[in-house]
Design a protein around this motif. Structure first.
Motif, short mmCIF file in Angstrom:
data_model
loop_
_atom_site.label_atom_id
_atom_site.label_comp_id
_atom_site.label_asym_id
_atom_site.label_seq_id
_atom_site.Cartn_x
_atom_site.Cartn_y
_atom_site.Cartn_z
N ARG A 8 0.80 -1.22 0.00
CA ARG A 8 0.00 0.00 0.00
C ARG A 8 0.84 1.27 0.00
N PRO A 9 1.89 1.41 0.82
CA PRO A 9 2.72 2.60 0.72
C PRO A 9 3.39 2.72 -0.64
N THR A 10 3.80 1.57 -1.25
CA THR A 10 4.43 1.62 -2.55
C THR A 10 3.45 2.14 -3.58
N LEU A 11 2.21 1.68 -3.56
CA LEU A 11 1.20 2.16 -4.48
C LEU A 11 0.96 3.64 -4.29
N PHE A 358 -8.87 -10.66 -17.41
CA PHE A 358 -8.61 -11.37 -16.16
C PHE A 358 -9.73 -12.37 -15.91
N THR A 359 -9.38 -13.46 -15.25
CA THR A 359 -10.41 -14.29 -14.64
C THR A 359 -10.88 -13.54 -13.38
N ILE A 360 -11.99 -13.97 -12.81
CA ILE A 360 -12.47 -13.30 -11.61
C ILE A 360 -11.50 -13.54 -10.45
N ALA A 361 -10.89 -14.70 -10.40
CA ALA A 361 -9.90 -14.97 -9.35
C ALA A 361 -8.70 -14.04 -9.50
N GLU A 362 -8.27 -13.80 -10.74
CA GLU A 362 -7.16 -12.88 -10.98
C GLU A 362 -7.54 -11.45 -10.61
N LEU A 363 -8.79 -11.10 -10.86
CA LEU A 363 -9.27 -9.76 -10.51
C LEU A 363 -9.21 -9.56 -8.99
N ALA A 364 -9.60 -10.58 -8.25
CA ALA A 364 -9.54 -10.49 -6.78
C ALA A 364 -8.10 -10.32 -6.32
N ASP A 365 -7.17 -11.06 -6.93
CA ASP A 365 -5.75 -10.91 -6.58
C ASP A 365 -5.25 -9.50 -6.89
N LEU A 366 -5.67 -8.97 -8.05
CA LEU A 366 -5.27 -7.61 -8.41
C LEU A 366 -5.74 -6.60 -7.37
N MET A 367 -7.01 -6.69 -6.99
CA MET A 367 -7.56 -5.72 -6.06
C MET A 367 -6.85 -5.82 -4.70
N ARG A 368 -6.52 -7.03 -4.29
CA ARG A 368 -5.78 -7.20 -3.05
C ARG A 368 -4.40 -6.58 -3.16
N SER A 369 -3.73 -6.77 -4.29
CA SER A 369 -2.40 -6.20 -4.49
C SER A 369 -2.42 -4.68 -4.51
N LEU A 370 -3.50 -4.09 -5.01
CA LEU A 370 -3.62 -2.64 -5.04
C LEU A 370 -3.82 -2.05 -3.65
N GLY A 371 -4.28 -2.88 -2.71
CA GLY A 371 -4.49 -2.39 -1.35
C GLY A 371 -5.89 -2.57 -0.83
N ALA A 372 -6.77 -3.18 -1.62
CA ALA A 372 -8.15 -3.36 -1.17
C ALA A 372 -8.25 -4.47 -0.13
N ASP A 373 -9.09 -4.26 0.84
CA ASP A 373 -9.41 -5.28 1.85
C ASP A 373 -10.71 -5.99 1.48
#
Length: 421
Positions: A8-11, A358-373
């Motif tokens: 999150r700080p990196t983003l 993206f698959t939906i699973a990949e989308l979830a991983d992306l959102m988590r990587s961006l900082g979403a809870d």
């Protein structure tokens, strides 16, 4: 394991520095240039290729993710709801049963940016019944309840994660914090002849045996579609056992064995019933006094002032079980940080060569990587649109080259507002 404290700080640092623009429509302002920057986590390796500040607390940028199918380009809006005067609200046409392109809704409501929202009634299999264009899930705009959710089996879009439904929403509470929540409809029709539970509000499909209310917010579309399909299949036949009651200023003014169409005055409510709900409404006659109450109630607190339907894919920082891992498509998503203050709105590029998806699973991983809870999957494919008004521009324009070649008219969206009273 992903380290959110690193990601999150990196983003935030990336979004605060100007990076080179990957895709910029003709005639739009360029972001500050510089080398692309990558963020790698156990979930997703993201290369940020552009970023700029649209307003204090609001950023817009582009990124690229390499997948086994090739590169996927996406666009990210972040909104810091802790910043003074930054807020979210529903982008919507003039009526629930109506569609409009995201850029027009963004401009018409004065948002600085927006993305498309919920899946909607885009097509029909019932002969003689036109699609209503209305969303599958609930809508709350500026504190006003516009509609409730259709039965889950009547929704459009990909399969849902176990334990989720059309009643799930992405929204913002009266405390200014965003969250993923679930809504229910509390309502009833009361008369001297008894009380009838209300099972719907301005929605294109009612539960079997239910009664729904339509208001001026619905628009002019036919109400027949609300009696088609079933609780197990969207394509089941329309009910042949229906009833409609019109109530004006608390008094029944007309009844009909079939649902009608046309504009509903602001002082009027139209009740539609099917099967058992039709039998209950059939007891009412012209001249009866009727009181109808309804409100959308959230599981979480406090009350939501904005809500749009979305399919949950991330909860407590973890992807939900059962997410699809095979079908890649153009996607849109909305996510929020654990403290409810930072919102992430994502839309993928819609046309080749940046169309790996993206698959939906990949989308979830992306959102988590961006900082979403927590995050939801929004309507995708040709509906996926991100519209942005950069500083110095007079109007927002679509930025992601939508899959249809032009913007698709959609049921609703999520708008980012600055300085809104």
């Amino acid at each position: 394991m992903r380290s959110s404290h690193l990601v999150r700080p990196t983003l935030a640092l990336l979004l605060a520095t100007g990076l080179s623009t990957l895709v910029t429509p003709t005639g739009t302002a360029q972001a500050a240039t510089g080398p692309a920057t990558s963020v790698s986590t156990a979930d997703t390796s993201i290369t940020f290729t552009a970023t700029e500040k649209l307003a204090p607390g609001v950023t817009y940028g582009s990124f690229q993710v390499d997948t086994p199918r090739g590169a996927t380009v996406g666009y990210l809006l972040t909104a810091d709801l802790h910043k003074n005067k930054v807020s979210l609200d529903l982008l919507h046409p003039g009526s629930v049963a109506q569609r409009q392109v995201v850029s027009a809704m963004t401009n018409g409501q004065g948002a600085v940016a927006g993305v498309n929202g919920d899946f909607f009634n885009i097509s029909e299999t019932h002969a003689g019944v036109a699609p209503t264009g209305s969303a599958s899930g609930p809508e709350i705009a500026d504190g006003e309840d516009l509609k409730f959710a259709v039965p889950t089996a009547q929704r459009f879009g990909p399969g849902l994660a176990p334990g989720t439904s059309t009643r799930d929403v992405f929204g913002v509470g009266v405390n200014g914090k965003a969250r993923v929540d679930t809504l229910s409809l509390a309502g009833e029709v009361r008369s001297a002849k008894g009380t009838i539970a209300l099972g719907g509000l301005n929605q294109y499909a009612l539960p079997v045996g239910g009664v729904g209310m339509f208001t001026a917010d619905w628009g002019t579309a036919s109400r027949v579609r609300s009696t088609c399909g079933s609780d197990t299949s969207r394509n089941d036949p329309c009910s042949t056992h229906t009833y409609e009651v019109t109530v004006r200023r608390g008094v029944v003014t007309s009844v009909s064995p079939t649902p009608g169409a046309g504009a509903i005055p602001s002082d009027t409510q139209v009740l539609v019933g099917r099967e058992g709900g039709a039998d209950a409404l059939d007891d009412l006659v012209v001249g009866d006094r009727v009181k109808v109450d309804e409100k959308l109630v959230s599981v979480g607190k406090p009350k939501l002032t904005f809500a749009v339907g979305g399919a949950p894919i991330l909860r407590d920082g973890q992807p939900l079980a059962g997410l699809d891992t095979k079908t890649a498509a153009v996607r849109s998503s909305a996510g929020v940080s654990a403290d409810g203050r930072t919102v992430y709105l994502v839309a993928l590029a819609g046309r080749a060569p940046a169309s790996a998806g993206f698959t939906i699973a990949e989308l979830a991983d992306l959102m988590r990587s961006l900082g979403a809870d927590a995050a939801v999957n929004l309507d995708g494919g040709g509906s996926t649109t991100i519209a942005v008004r950069e500083p110095g521009q007079t109007a927002a324009t679509a930025r992601n080259n939508p899959s249809d070649g032009t913007e698709r008219a959609v049921a609703n969206g999520i708008g980012i507002f600055v300085g809104r009273d």
